[in-house]
Design an enzyme around this catalytic site. Structure first.
Site: not given
Length: 193
Positions: A96, A149, A165
């Site tokens: 990510c 994340h 992502h």
């Protein structure tokens, strides 16, 4: 359908036969207009010196048509479908923060390599105010609110927010904030552009 067309355009651009990756930009020149003295019927003359009038805005025209955020998003879409690889930053594998760092680096925006460190950059933005290119941060570890994340906003309008992502299970994908998992994992949004 838009995603497929966009992907095909990006793929064609990236697979051209060793052409330069520089983007041609139009650099407008100023237009010079000569103003002549005006003579009125009463033989009275108003002298006017020649002037140069710039008919173009001070900023580069190409950047107003194709924004920095659009370029970042388009480049991120070039990795759509790439498998997840911890620490990855290439088409061989991407995580990510690698996706975020790689795409922003292309626009000469340097960011830290770890999601929680990226979350310390830029300005905090309310989720209702996010726009293209903004970053969304999430806590994806069980029983933790620590950022782990990050994704890049690709679409934002009227409460509808999509982001690209690299997910551990599906690789680089586009998700929606309306999905239950992402809605509850969301921590904050930040603007670095």
């Amino acid at each position: 359908m838009k995603t497929i067309i966009l992907f095909l355009l990006v793929a064609m651009t990236l697979s051209s036969c060793k052409s330069s990756q520089n983007i041609a930009t139009f650099k407008p020149e100023s237009l010079k207009i000569d103003l002549k003295p005006v003579t009125l019927s009463t033989n009275f003359t108003i002298p006017i010196a020649p002037k140069t009038i710039d008919l173009f805005p001070l900023e580069d025209i190409s950047s107003t048509i194709y924004s920095r955020a659009d370029r970042i998003i388009d480049y991120a879409f070039a990795f759509d479908g790439v498998r997840y690889k911890r620490g990855g930053t290439t088409k061989e594998g991407m995580d990510c923060s690698g996706l975020v760092v790689t795409t922003f680096d292309r626009e000469n925006i340097s960011l830290p390599r770890v999601s929680r460190d990226i979350a310390r950059t830029g300005d905090k933005v309310d989720i209702k105010e996010v726009g293209k290119g903004d970053l969304l941060f999430f806590a994806t570890r069980r029983n933790s609110r620590t950022i782990s994340h990050v994704g890049i906003v690709t679409t934002a309008r009227d409460g509808f927010v999509e982001f690209i992502h690299a997910s551990t299970s599906n690789g680089v994908i586009v998700s929606n904030m309306a999905e239950k998992y992402w809605y509850f994992a969301f921590i904050e949004a930040r603007r670095v552009i």
